[in-house]
Design an enzyme around this catalytic site. Structure first.
Site, mmCIF file in Angstrom:
data_model
loop_
_atom_site.group_PDB
_atom_site.id
_atom_site.type_symbol
_atom_site.label_atom_id
_atom_site.label_comp_id
_atom_site.label_asym_id
_atom_site.label_seq_id
_atom_site.Cartn_x
_atom_site.Cartn_y
_atom_site.Cartn_z
ATOM 1 N N GLU A 191 0.849 -1.067 -0.034
ATOM 2 C CA GLU A 191 -0.021 0.048 -0.026
ATOM 3 C C GLU A 191 0.790 1.234 0.065
ATOM 4 O O GLU A 191 0.441 2.209 0.673
ATOM 5 C CB GLU A 191 -0.947 0.064 1.169
ATOM 6 C CG GLU A 191 -1.827 -1.246 1.299
ATOM 7 C CD GLU A 191 -2.587 -1.186 2.698
ATOM 8 O OE1 GLU A 191 -3.884 -1.332 2.364
ATOM 9 O OE2 GLU A 191 -2.328 -1.154 3.462
HETATM 10 C C1 NGO Z 1 -4.128 -4.628 4.743
HETATM 11 C C2 NGO Z 1 -3.318 -3.659 5.088
HETATM 12 C C3 NGO Z 1 -2.725 -3.284 6.508
HETATM 13 C C4 NGO Z 1 -4.075 -3.503 7.173
HETATM 14 C C5 NGO Z 1 -4.909 -4.978 6.879
HETATM 15 C C6 NGO Z 1 -6.241 -4.993 7.609
HETATM 16 C C7 NGO Z 1 -2.026 -5.308 4.069
HETATM 17 C C8 NGO Z 1 -0.845 -6.227 3.723
HETATM 18 N N1 NGO Z 1 -2.024 -3.996 4.470
HETATM 19 O O1 NGO Z 1 -3.153 -5.816 4.647
HETATM 20 O O2 NGO Z 1 -2.231 -2.343 6.872
HETATM 21 O O3 NGO Z 1 -3.897 -3.427 8.716
HETATM 22 O O4 NGO Z 1 -5.270 -5.107 5.713
HETATM 23 O O5 NGO Z 1 -6.966 -6.067 7.344
#
Ligand code: NGO
Length: 504
Positions: free
Chosen positions: A317
């Site tokens: 992200e």
């Molecule tokens: C995503 C995000 C995290 C969140 C999570 C919550 C990834 C790899 N990045 O997973 O920052 O905490 O979802 O489900």
């Protein structure tokens, strides 16, 4: 084999407490093979072995530590040599098939023999043996033989200590529980936008500021692991054959680091601390040498206190980093992990970087297609499977679950179990899959009860996906229902899914 196991389980009767003394001995309360994860081969037969107060565990020096743990769990004494007359559980180190975690467990009228090539194999076998000892009534272990070994070498779960900090004691208690299912990796998500949870000597404000009170989501909690805490955890985990995998998330998810060190932003201005749950807004300054000095210091210090081979560098992200900057960053950072002797491991976004060919990518997507990852796999990248809609144990079970998130969907026990990590992703064959990991993010989780409620029973299913040959829901469902009283007896706050017939 799976079918045979299912039939066997259907025949397993609950132990009747008040059988008359002259009657034939009751069938053992736990059928051989009625364990989680399901063993590879189960050959029931013979009268079984009854544990008594006089039973001892015999172990050579190389198996002493495993024997002591087994002795504590079963309340039996450990000796170097048992006198021939006493019924014994003999632990042996010697050749067996199935790799370093393989073991063979033989149960006869006069005793039990557990044999493995390594202490890790004995530990795995000891977990099986514990589940075969009935929780109540006569402690008779069903007769026969189990020959077992794992499908995948990596069977993991992740704990997010950044969104809410979890103490070393809570983490240890969790290690106790996961290792009972032969989970052998615990990934610790040590940094995120809200907080920084691991001491780094060359950048001390990371923890004095980033781990201060109030740095958890909603301003609740705070804290961090000192290096001594971390080393102690690594040792504790190793005694349960669990390897700690540390993660520092970058180039995104770095707000806490930038609050502590404004020079990690491009304008040099500290952002405000964040205790909300938004994602994707922070980025290290890709063009600045300070960034790489910081990253190298962190990787060097983390590698020095981590005996395991993996070092996780996040990479998910990075929406506030341009695509070109992301590639520039990974081109410098992925080789840094190697420089300090570790294998780089990151969320699947790292697959776009050519340097990821020697890395491990953790797939967390929602679909069965990821062309960038499939292309990286063709170049050598290995994969850990954590599809969010199946393996994320922070997602709610159903709409009524008090804790957890639901962006990846609701994940009831059957859904968590009913998929195949070796065939799930197009272009990612089983030979490229190192294993499976179930991540537990902590946005909504504050204490150990919260952790256990979300992890169990789903994690038992993920453990079976990682260890056993391709699964059978009906068989798993029966064994899981029978396991419930063991969690209850240990005070584990598991979710009593309506999909399971829980034994009392
Ligand atoms: C995503 C995000 C995290 C969140 C999570 C919550 C990834 C790899 N990045 O997973 O920052 O905490 O979802 O489900």
């Amino acid at each position: 084999m799976r079918r045979r196991l299912a039939v066997l389980l259907a025949c397993a009767l609950p132990l009747t407490a008040a059988a008359p003394a002259h009657a034939a001995p009751p069938a053992p309360a736990v059928a051989l093979g009625s364990v989680i994860p399901a063993p590879v081969e189960v050959r029931p037969g013979g009268p079984g072995f009854k544990l008594t107060a006089g039973t001892v565990i015999e172990a050579p020096p190389g198996a002493r530590a495993v024997a002591e743990q087994l002795g504590e769990a079963l309340r039996l004494r450990v000796v170097r040599h048992a006198s021939a007359r006493t019924g014994k559980i003999a632990l042996e180190l010697g050749r067996v098939s199935g790799g370093p975690e393989g073991y063979r467990l033989t149960v006869k009228r006069n005793g039990v023999t557990l044999r493995a090539g390594t202490a890790a194999g004995l530990f795995a076998g000891a977990q099986t043996l514990q589940q075969l000892v009935p929780l109540r009534g006569a402690r008779t272990i069903a007769g026969g033989e189990i020959v077992d070994h794992p499908r995948f070498g990596y069977r993991g779960t992740m704990l997010d200590v950044a969104r809410h900090f979890h103490t070393p004691d809570e983490i240890k208690r969790h290690i106790d529980e996961i290792s009972k299912f032969k989970i052998n990796h615990l990934h610790l998500h040590l940094s995120d936008d809200q907080g920084w949870r691991i001491q780094i000597d060359s950048w001390p404000r990371l923890t004095t500021v980033g781990g201060a009170a109030g740095t958890g989501v909603d301003g609740v909690g705070g804290g961090y692991l000192t290096k001594a805490d971390y080393r102690d955890l690594v040792r504790y985990a190793a005694s349960r054959y669990v390897t700690i995998v540390p993660e520092i998330d970058m180039p995104g998810h770095v707000n806490a680091a930038q609050v502590a060190y404004p020079e990690l932003t491009c304008d040099g201005i500290a952002p405000p601390p964040r205790t909300d749950t938004a994602v994707g807004y922070s980025s290290l300054c890709i063009g600045s040498e300070t960034t790489y000095r910081f990253v190298e210091d962190v990787i060097r210090e983390l590698a020095a206190m981590t005996p395991g081979k993996y070092l996780h560098i996040g990479g998910d992200e990075a929406h506030a980093t341009t695509d070109a900057d992301y590639l520039t960053f990974q081109k410098r950072v992925l080789p840094l992990v190697r420089k300090y002797g570790k294998t780089a491991y990151g969320w699947n976004e790292i697959a776009v970087a050519p340097e990821a060919s020697t890395a491990v990518a953790q797939y967390w997507g929602l679909t069965t297609q990821n062309p960038a990852l499939a292309a990286a796999v063709a170049n050598g990248t290995k994969v850990i499977m954590s599809p969010a809609n199946l393996a994320y144990i922070d997602q709610k079970y159903d709409p009524s679950t008090r804790l957890g998130l639901s962006w990846a969907g609701f994940i009831e026990v059957r859904k968590a179990y009913d998929w195949n990590p070796g065939t799930h992703l197009t272009g990612v064959p089983e030979s490229a899959v190192l294993g499976i990991e179930a991540p537990l993010w902590s946005e909504t989780l504050r204490d150990l009860d919260d952790i256990e409620f979300m992890a169990f029973p789903r994690l038992a299913g993920h453990a079976e996906l990682g260890w056993s040959p391709a699964g059978d829901w009906e068989s798993f469902r029966t064994r899981l229902g029978a396991y419930g009283p063991r969690w209850a007896a240990r005070g584990v706050d598991f979710y009593r899914s309506p999909q399971i017939d829980w034994a009392d």
